[in-house]
Design an enzyme around this catalytic site. Sequence first.
Site, mmCIF file in Angstrom:
data_model
loop_
_atom_site.group_PDB
_atom_site.id
_atom_site.type_symbol
_atom_site.label_atom_id
_atom_site.label_comp_id
_atom_site.label_asym_id
_atom_site.label_seq_id
_atom_site.Cartn_x
_atom_site.Cartn_y
_atom_site.Cartn_z
ATOM 1 N N ASP A 82 0.848 -1.197 0.000
ATOM 2 C CA ASP A 82 0.000 0.000 0.000
ATOM 3 C C ASP A 82 0.887 1.252 0.000
ATOM 4 O O ASP A 82 1.794 1.376 0.832
ATOM 5 C CB ASP A 82 -0.866 -0.038 1.271
ATOM 6 C CG ASP A 82 -1.956 1.018 1.274
ATOM 7 O OD1 ASP A 82 -2.425 1.389 0.179
ATOM 8 O OD2 ASP A 82 -2.353 1.460 2.372
ATOM 9 N N HIS A 83 0.634 2.162 -0.921
ATOM 10 C CA HIS A 83 1.353 3.444 -0.993
ATOM 11 C C HIS A 83 2.872 3.302 -0.994
ATOM 12 O O HIS A 83 3.566 3.972 -0.197
ATOM 13 C CB HIS A 83 0.920 4.381 0.142
ATOM 14 C CG HIS A 83 -0.493 4.834 0.022
ATOM 15 N ND1 HIS A 83 -0.912 5.801 -0.854
ATOM 16 C CD2 HIS A 83 -1.617 4.420 0.665
ATOM 17 C CE1 HIS A 83 -2.218 5.972 -0.744
ATOM 18 N NE2 HIS A 83 -2.674 5.138 0.164
ATOM 19 N N THR A 256 -8.792 2.395 8.582
ATOM 20 C CA THR A 256 -9.298 3.078 9.774
ATOM 21 C C THR A 256 -10.409 2.303 10.480
ATOM 22 O O THR A 256 -10.423 2.213 11.719
ATOM 23 C CB THR A 256 -9.781 4.495 9.376
ATOM 24 O OG1 THR A 256 -8.651 5.227 8.889
ATOM 25 C CG2 THR A 256 -10.402 5.239 10.539
HETATM 26 P P1 13P Z 1 -9.003 4.637 5.475
HETATM 27 O O1 13P Z 1 -8.115 5.499 6.324
HETATM 28 O O2 13P Z 1 -10.263 5.349 5.115
HETATM 29 O O3 13P Z 1 -9.278 3.304 6.085
HETATM 30 O O4 13P Z 1 -8.227 4.382 4.083
HETATM 31 C C1 13P Z 1 -7.225 3.418 3.989
HETATM 32 C C2 13P Z 1 -6.470 3.500 2.709
HETATM 33 O O5 13P Z 1 -6.834 4.164 1.757
HETATM 34 C C3 13P Z 1 -5.254 2.696 2.619
HETATM 35 O O6 13P Z 1 -4.601 2.863 1.398
HETATM 36 O O1 G3H Z 2 -3.088 4.746 3.489
HETATM 37 C C1 G3H Z 2 -2.604 4.646 4.613
HETATM 38 C C2 G3H Z 2 -2.929 3.456 5.417
HETATM 39 O O2 G3H Z 2 -3.974 3.718 6.294
HETATM 40 C C3 G3H Z 2 -1.694 2.923 6.101
HETATM 41 O O3 G3H Z 2 -1.324 3.701 7.177
HETATM 42 O O4 G3H Z 2 1.163 4.041 7.036
HETATM 43 O O5 G3H Z 2 -0.048 4.127 9.238
HETATM 44 O O6 G3H Z 2 0.270 1.955 8.035
HETATM 45 P P1 G3H Z 2 0.098 3.446 7.908
HETATM 46 ZN ZN ZN Z 3 -4.643 4.868 0.674
#
Ligand code: 13P
Ligand code: G3H
Ligand code: ZN
Length: 307
Positions: A82-83, A256
């Site tokens: 993720d990201h 979240t």
């Molecule tokens: P939320 O913070 O709305 O759960 O989004 C998570 C997210 O987009 C992770 O990439």
């Molecule tokens: O997009 C962000 C996600 O909620 C991940 O958050 O970097 O705190 O793991 P984190």
């Molecule tokens: Zn995200």
Amino acid sequence: MPLVSLIDMYKPANEQHYAIGQFNVNNLEFIQATLEAAEEMKSPIILAASTSAIKYAGFDYLVNIVRTGASKMTAPVALHLDHGATIDDAKKCIDGGFTSVMIDASHESFEENIRITKEVVKMAHPKNIAVEAELGRLGGIEDNVSVSEKEAILTDPDQAVEFVKQTGCDALAVAVGTSHGAYKFKGEARLAFDRIEIIKKRVKIPLVLHGASGVGQELLDKAQKYGAKLPGAKGVPDEAYKRAIALGINKINIDTDLRLSWIGAVREIIATKPEEFDPRKVLGPAREAVKKVVMGKMKLFDSAGKG
Ligand code: 13P
Ligand code: G3H
Ligand code: ZN
């Protein structure tokens, strides 16, 4: 079964108009909760680790726990970065067992975002690993923003077409009014559904909704009953998922809501059972709370029964 490529999971989701949930995980209990939910709901699932989750849990621990869990299941599981912030982040995951990576260069110039994403696609596709990229800036569209301010935030459809054509990415994260965390909207929840529709009609590939947690009243009430302080927290309403999916969203990211359900359950035990000090008696109910949220999302996203 072994981890499944998200490329292979996207195809039926896009054809049959449902969304696969991405659920962010950091530890053993979150991995167990999410995987159990998928197996019970017979739903495909994407387990996601951010770079900070990988740092927290340790790369090998995370990959191997997910692999172990998935190997015992019939529902398909993808492991996704993720990201990812750099080409190096993505490379590590491509080489280390992930079946999908996100490269998020959305803060760079359009040209640089294309260049970086292309590099990652070049590394990932020979291994049948999916690549998600992002275009636009995640953020709420308040009542009083001007048209030009709104345009600066939302994903531009012309750019989306050009971006997908040049990069060959498998999925595109679009900025349509949502944002990460528990405070998404100051006033009413506002999503740019028209933007989803226009982009999907033109790019055709799966679109991804980030910042999609519901931050529902039930989760907030429970956490706050036992001492959490979350004034003004607000998320994406359940009805919005259906509409977004019908218009072309095939992947919905949830972190979240899992965190909120977890903290509510942990706080409840600590507040109501002060004599308890067995971690399993605290983390066990929290794991159940996370699982319940994931199962609910799978029904809402219409992925239940598709795995
Ligand atoms: P939320 O913070 O709305 O759960 O989004 C998570 C997210 O987009 C992770 O990439
Ligand atoms: O997009 C962000 C996600 O909620 C991940 O958050 O970097 O705190 O793991 P984190
Ligand atoms: Zn995200």
